[in-house]
Motif scaffolding. Structure first.
Motif, PDB file in Angstrom:
ATOM      1  N   VAL A 121      59.404  -1.246 -13.269  1.00 39.77           N
ATOM      2  CA  VAL A 121      59.587  -0.245 -12.211  1.00 39.77           C
ATOM      3  C   VAL A 121      60.459  -0.808 -11.099  1.00 39.77           C
ATOM      4  O   VAL A 121      61.343  -0.128 -10.560  1.00 39.77           O
ATOM      5  N   CYS A 122      60.235  -2.076 -10.747  1.00 45.70           N
ATOM      6  CA  CYS A 122      60.943  -2.684  -9.618  1.00 45.70           C
ATOM      7  C   CYS A 122      62.418  -2.973  -9.905  1.00 45.70           C
ATOM      8  O   CYS A 122      63.150  -3.399  -9.006  1.00 45.70           O
ATOM      9  N   LYS A 123      62.871  -2.712 -11.121  1.00 42.33           N
ATOM     10  CA  LYS A 123      64.290  -2.818 -11.407  1.00 42.33           C
ATOM     11  C   LYS A 123      65.068  -1.699 -10.722  1.00 42.33           C
ATOM     12  O   LYS A 123      66.285  -1.799 -10.549  1.00 42.33           O
ATOM     13  N   ILE A 163      51.341  -5.892 -15.207  1.00 40.40           N
ATOM     14  CA  ILE A 163      52.359  -6.699 -14.529  1.00 40.40           C
ATOM     15  C   ILE A 163      53.739  -6.395 -15.102  1.00 40.40           C
ATOM     16  O   ILE A 163      54.712  -6.215 -14.353  1.00 40.40           O
ATOM     17  N   TYR A 164      53.841  -6.323 -16.420  1.00 38.27           N
ATOM     18  CA  TYR A 164      55.120  -6.003 -17.059  1.00 38.27           C
ATOM     19  C   TYR A 164      55.624  -4.637 -16.593  1.00 38.27           C
ATOM     20  O   TYR A 164      56.807  -4.480 -16.265  1.00 38.27           O
ATOM     21  N   LEU A 165      54.724  -3.653 -16.537  1.00 41.26           N
ATOM     22  CA  LEU A 165      55.101  -2.317 -16.080  1.00 41.26           C
ATOM     23  C   LEU A 165      55.636  -2.368 -14.651  1.00 41.26           C
ATOM     24  O   LEU A 165      56.665  -1.760 -14.329  1.00 41.26           O
ATOM     25  N   SER A 166      54.957  -3.094 -13.782  1.00 36.59           N
ATOM     26  CA  SER A 166      55.390  -3.175 -12.379  1.00 36.59           C
ATOM     27  C   SER A 166      56.761  -3.825 -12.273  1.00 36.59           C
ATOM     28  O   SER A 166      57.596  -3.418 -11.462  1.00 36.59           O
ATOM     29  N   PHE A 199      59.914  -2.011  -4.555  1.00 36.87           N
ATOM     30  CA  PHE A 199      59.950  -3.462  -4.357  1.00 36.87           C
ATOM     31  C   PHE A 199      58.582  -4.053  -4.668  1.00 36.87           C
ATOM     32  O   PHE A 199      57.545  -3.431  -4.435  1.00 36.87           O
ATOM     33  N   ALA A 200      58.602  -5.257  -5.222  1.00 34.69           N
ATOM     34  CA  ALA A 200      57.365  -5.933  -5.618  1.00 34.69           C
ATOM     35  C   ALA A 200      56.648  -6.491  -4.398  1.00 34.69           C
ATOM     36  O   ALA A 200      57.279  -7.137  -3.552  1.00 34.69           O
ATOM     37  N   GLU A 201      55.364  -6.280  -4.339  1.00 39.71           N
ATOM     38  CA  GLU A 201      54.556  -6.884  -3.270  1.00 39.71           C
ATOM     39  C   GLU A 201      54.620  -8.404  -3.350  1.00 39.71           C
ATOM     40  O   GLU A 201      54.642  -9.076  -2.325  1.00 39.71           O
ATOM     41  N   GLY A 202      54.636  -8.956  -4.551  1.00 43.16           N
ATOM     42  CA  GLY A 202      54.887 -10.384  -4.696  1.00 43.16           C
ATOM     43  C   GLY A 202      53.734 -11.225  -5.199  1.00 43.16           C
ATOM     44  O   GLY A 202      53.941 -12.341  -5.661  1.00 43.16           O
ATOM     45  N   VAL A 248      59.636   8.153 -16.211  1.00 51.02           N
ATOM     46  CA  VAL A 248      58.543   8.158 -15.233  1.00 51.02           C
ATOM     47  C   VAL A 248      59.044   7.732 -13.858  1.00 51.02           C
ATOM     48  O   VAL A 248      58.673   8.326 -12.837  1.00 51.02           O
ATOM     49  N   VAL A 249      59.907   6.728 -13.806  1.00 54.62           N
ATOM     50  CA  VAL A 249      60.456   6.272 -12.525  1.00 54.62           C
ATOM     51  C   VAL A 249      61.232   7.403 -11.849  1.00 54.62           C
ATOM     52  O   VAL A 249      61.102   7.621 -10.638  1.00 54.62           O
TER      53      VAL A 249
END
Length: 434
Positions: free
Chosen positions: A198-200, A192-195, A205-208, A423-424
């Motif tokens: 990445v979404c920064k 979750i932290y990784l996701s 975008f986060a699925e939510g 990585v991003v």
């Protein structure tokens, strides 16, 4: 060719503000405190479409903008074998998985499939040309990967490396689906932290998760299946929980059926379970607390490594947030159960013996809690009991395919947070080349 587009608005649980779904909204636009939002449908009575629509037969109560091919709906049936064994004459089972004998044809073998189709059918122009990011401990990732691959939807999965054995498929995936992993010894919280990191980047975008009304209402189709089959709202609802989102979804669906007016006015008693020794929501509920007690991360990782059902391992679930699991439990006078590995394994064997198909560990935890409740005389056996089998038929699915399956390998395994930006950048390049 089928077509669906549902008329709905969104409503904040905390402020009661009603607003339009103007894009990929996961919260009230101007809310200053966190709260779940709900979909408010113009159709107050559920009108079922025919079975050829798959999951979209429930489109009246799904926040979707289009129809998608390939989905399957949960299957509800009145149990005979298990019901007779347990002495529960009004036991109903809602089954999500692979068991063609009863009409269950979810190739991922998990009810997570019910979440993914509505989420993808809710996508709009505000996220066009971006990449959806999903954190998962297993079944959710497999379901998102399959649906996004089949529909050419760019997807980035974030998972603990130890859980990628769950990413099996009947054919190689579209390269629009990619996987990055946290290292060995990490858990779902690390993913979750990784996701979130990445979404920064604006490309992603986060699925939510639980905040996404499409995910919750997709999960709620298990309750839609059950109520429309039984003809009334059940009295008890058994499910194992990792985040508790599925139970919140069942509660929300229950409230819509009360407003519908044709299926009764009772609130289903939520009977929820966690797997010992990882029981944060059980512990909080036993203390009647809205807050989950703090737990040392290393202790949590150890506990997660010891449970039979690793998918029940969310350290930051939507428990205390307004409209979350605590409110659902209070509103339905719910009960929580703690299940040992041994009890869950025994329950799994019982289900396969009396209902004829294997089930996932999480579903076995739910059945073990039902057995506990029966043994403790916590049930009125003359009332309708609903057992949510959230995954099953995996062994059967493998046998039918003689293990001719494909697996998704990670593009990157991050060993330290400092690697994320590099990585991003590489991922952005790879997605741009599709």
């Amino acid at each position: 060719m089928h077509s669906v587009s549902t008329d709905y608005k969104l409503k904040s649980y905390r402020t009661k503000t009603v607003f339009e779904d103007t894009g990929w909204l996961l919260s009230e636009p101007f809310e200053d405190e966190p709260s779940l939002i709900r979909a408010i449908y113009s159709e107050k009575q559920l009108n079922l479409k025919d079975d050829s629509y798959g999951l979209f037969k429930y489109a009246d109560w799904l926040p979707v903008r289009r129809y998608m091919e390939g989905s399957s709906a949960p299957v509800t049936f009145k149990s005979e074998g298990l019901a007779n064994y347990l002495g529960l004459p009004y036991l109903y089972i809602v089954f999500s998985g692979w068991y063609p004998k009863i009409g269950a044809k979810m190739p991922t073998c998990s009810f997570k499939e019910t979440e993914v189709y509505p989420v993808c059918a809710r996508l709009d122009q505000s996220v066009k040309d971006k990449v959806m990011v999903v954190a998962s401990a297993g079944n959710t990732a497999r379901s998102f990967a399959k649906v996004c691959s089949d529909n050419n939807i760019p997807l980035l999965l974030c998972m603990p490396l130890s859980r990628i054995d769950a990413l099996w498929f009947d054919k190689p995936l579209n390269p629009c689906v990619k996987l990055i992993c946290t290292p060995e010894g990490s858990d779902y919280y690390d993913a979750i932290y990784l996701s979130e990191e990445v979404c920064k980047n604006e490309m992603f975008f986060a699925e939510g998760g639980a905040k996404n009304v499409a995910r919750r209402d997709g999960m709620g189709t298990t309750m839609l299946s059950a109520v429309t089959h039984i003809g009334k709202i059940p009295d008890y609802y058994f499910q194992a929980i990792g985040s508790g989102t599925g139970a919140v979804a069942a509660w929300e669906a229950n409230l819509r059926f009360i407003e519908d007016g044709r299926f009764g006015s009772n609130k289903t008693k939520l009977m929820l379970s966690q797997n010992i020794p990882f029981t944060p929501m059980y512990d909080a509920w036993m203390n009647k607390s809205r807050q989950i007690p703090e737990i040392d991360p290393e202790k949590a990782r150890l506990q997660v490594s010891q449970i039979y059902s690793r998918v029940l391992s969310n350290r930051k679930p939507p428990y205390g947030v307004p409209g979350g699991l605590f409110d659902a439990m209070v509103d339905t006078s719910g009960e929580m159960f703690a299940v040992t590995n041994e009890q869950a394994i025994e329950a799994s064997e019982i289900y396969e013996k009396y209902e004829g198909v294997d089930i996932h560990p999480a579903a076995a935890v739910a059945l073990a809690s039902l057995i506990q409740a029966k043994d403790k005389n916590m049930l009125d056996i003359n009332k309708n009991i609903l057992l949510n089998i959230t995954g099953g038929g995996e062994k059967l699915y493998f046998e039918e395919r003689k293990n001719k399956l494909s697996f998704l390998e990670p593009r990157f395994i991050l060993k330290a947070p400092s690697e994320i930006n590099e990585v991003v950048d590489k991922l952005i390049y790879e997605y741009s080349m599709l």
